[in-house]
Design a protein around this motif. Structure first.
Motif, PDB file in Angstrom:
ATOM      1  N   ILE A 379      97.470  49.083  65.854  1.00 25.61           N
ATOM      2  CA  ILE A 379      97.953  49.974  64.657  1.00 25.61           C
ATOM      3  C   ILE A 379      97.940  49.181  63.326  1.00 25.61           C
ATOM      4  O   ILE A 379      97.538  49.583  62.269  1.00 25.61           O
ATOM      5  CB  ILE A 379      99.259  50.621  64.790  1.00 25.61           C
ATOM      6  N   LYS A 380      98.732  48.072  63.316  1.00 27.63           N
ATOM      7  CA  LYS A 380      98.828  47.143  61.862  1.00 27.63           C
ATOM      8  C   LYS A 380      97.671  46.964  61.533  1.00 27.63           C
ATOM      9  O   LYS A 380      97.174  46.817  60.564  1.00 27.63           O
ATOM     10  CB  LYS A 380      99.868  46.178  62.257  1.00 27.63           C
ATOM     11  N   THR A 381      96.650  46.228  62.637  1.00 25.36           N
ATOM     12  CA  THR A 381      95.160  45.701  62.137  1.00 25.36           C
ATOM     13  C   THR A 381      94.614  46.857  61.479  1.00 25.36           C
ATOM     14  O   THR A 381      93.819  46.595  60.556  1.00 25.36           O
ATOM     15  CB  THR A 381      94.415  45.214  63.373  1.00 25.36           C
ATOM     16  N   ALA A 382      94.483  47.953  62.146  1.00 22.23           N
ATOM     17  CA  ALA A 382      93.618  49.147  61.522  1.00 22.23           C
ATOM     18  C   ALA A 382      94.199  49.369  60.195  1.00 22.23           C
ATOM     19  O   ALA A 382      93.442  49.810  59.228  1.00 22.23           O
ATOM     20  CB  ALA A 382      93.711  50.257  62.393  1.00 22.23           C
ATOM     21  N   TRP A 383      95.485  49.356  60.111  1.00 25.96           N
ATOM     22  CA  TRP A 383      96.134  49.748  58.513  1.00 25.96           C
ATOM     23  C   TRP A 383      95.710  48.770  57.756  1.00 25.96           C
ATOM     24  O   TRP A 383      95.169  49.250  56.624  1.00 25.96           O
ATOM     25  CB  TRP A 383      97.475  49.772  58.699  1.00 25.96           C
ATOM     26  N   TYR A 384      95.826  47.524  57.957  1.00 27.49           N
ATOM     27  CA  TYR A 384      95.410  46.242  57.187  1.00 27.49           C
ATOM     28  C   TYR A 384      93.838  46.338  56.890  1.00 27.49           C
ATOM     29  O   TYR A 384      93.457  46.380  55.390  1.00 27.49           O
ATOM     30  CB  TYR A 384      95.561  45.064  57.524  1.00 27.49           C
TER      31      TYR A 384
END
Length: 414
Positions: A379-384
């Motif tokens: 989720i965080k990777t996609a957000w970044y």
């Protein structure tokens, strides 16, 4: 250099930082601000924001001063004395409306989960319960840990520049915290009225602590202490401590630590206590109520929170973050550590911001490999990637490189 004073435009004319501060220009500067009262100034720090400044009357004199407009701190450059991070850059985004309110004079009002006034009915509730009731939602009040994060951030103690080398010590930290506490209010009073800080024997700080404690006792106020934990000793610091072991306790009441409060803190801050036992510096913030009628001052701790910091007093949330903080320092980099406050884990913001790449650059440390964490990592990777693009952020997967042999190079300085 942090908290730098830049030139300002007043009524279309530029006035240097020296003109604003040198005593020889004090009368002229006052006249200029008085004539412009009712309008605004513009800070000349290197930023693309509007950087408007309010011209305010001083409460304690007939003078005037400049203050940032509420909610505009992020429009200023990071080095500017009027800078404040945007809420979405840290865990500040996790609070409901009204929990943290910035005044037009630079003051900050906070709604604490446990009030400062002992007689406040709302203040008798449990701080941690208040947060648990709203897990996953905007938090309705600020916990003691959130307050510590606020003071640390407002003091700019979460930011590091190479020029600070050798200039950040316990005295500087205390001074910065006290200055911030003068601007933060809760329960309709300045936090500085109830704040005790680590002090040496027979020092001005110890005398101040004693005066604050006596005043609070007569006014039925809870006190807040901020101090590093004392150096860990297996002989003196058992599993069931009855007193809070703090460094620099002079002038403070003796802090009794009820077993229930210690058990809760040991559960919530297990990682910080483990770091303390290994020799790391850990900051404590305690809220306590004083006992009346005793021959000497003592108090009972009602809430305790802990925060690990580096040698440079930069907060770190894991040993892996500590590795990166150390490497950033060794590389002579400028960086900021955004703090979590009381935000839920679903809130996304970096572990560090690099401040010397032309634009603030996010750094992320991935430290675990559990199924839940890996799902969160995706989720965080996609957000970044969505916010900054594939090349616009940096990460280290410490879970597959725990010894740090393959830490990627940091993006170059601008």
């Amino acid at each position: 250099m942090l908290n730098r004073r830049y030139s300002v435009l007043v009524s279309g004319k530029r006035y240097s930082s020296e003109f604003q501060t040198d005593q020889q220009y004090a009368r002229s500067w006052k006249i200029i601000l008085e004539k412009a009262y009712g309008t605004h100034a513009i800070c000349q720090c290197p930023s693309n924001g509007s950087r408007k400044l309010s011209i305010k009357r001083r409460e304690d004199s007939d003078g005037f001063h400049l203050a940032r407009f509420a909610g505009t701190g992020h429009e200023h450059s990071n080095e500017c004395r009027y800078y404040a991070p945007a809420p979405e850059r840290s865990g500040m985004q996790g609070y409901a409306a009204g929990v943290v309110e910035e005044g037009e004079d630079g003051s900050i009002r906070v709604r604490l989960a446990r009030g400062i006034r002992v007689q406040d009915p709302r203040s008798e509730g449990c701080e941690s319960d208040s947060v648990k009731r709203s897990a996953g939602k905007s938090k309705p009040a600020m916990t003691l840990l959130g307050l510590l994060h606020l003071l640390w951030s407002e003091s700019r103690l979460s930011t590091w520049y190479p020029a600070m080398e050798g200039k950040r010590n316990s005295s500087i930290v205390n001074y910065a915290l006290l200055q911030a506490a003068e601007r933060v209010s809760a329960s309709r009073m300045k936090l500085s009225e109830v704040l005790l800080l680590a002090a040496q024997k027979d020092s001005k700080g110890a005398a101040r602590n004693q005066a604050i404690a006596k005043s609070a006792l007569s006014r039925d106020l809870r006190l807040v202490s901020i101090s590093p934990l004392a150096r860990y000793s297996p002989e003196r610091h058992s599993e069931h401590m009855s007193r809070l072991p703090i460094a620099g306790p002079f002038g403070m009441p003796m802090l009794n630590l009820p077993s229930t409060v210690w058990a809760t803190a040991a559960r919530r801050f297990e990682r910080e206590l483990s770091a303390w036992r290994r020799g790391s510096r850990v900051i404590s913030i305690a809220q306590f109520t004083q006992r009346k009628g005793d021959s000497f001052l003592q108090g009972d701790v009602v809430e305790l929170a802990l925060m690990q910091v580096s040698e440079r007093w930069i907060p770190v949330d894991s040993d892996y973050e500590g590795v990166i903080e150390g490497k950033l320092h060794a590389a002579g980099r400028s960086f900021d550590k955004p703090l979590r406050y009381d935000a839920d884990e679903s809130e996304v913001f970096p572990d560090f911001w690099l401040l010397d790449t032309g634009k603030d650059f996010p750094l992320e440390v991935f430290g675990m490999s559990t199924p839940a964490y890996l799902e969160r990592k995706d989720i965080k990777t996609a957000w970044y990637n969505r916010e900054y693009g594939g090349e616009g952020w940096w990460s280290w997967n410490a879970a597959v490189d725990p010894k740090g042999k393959n830490i990627p190079p940091f993006p170059p300085k601008s």
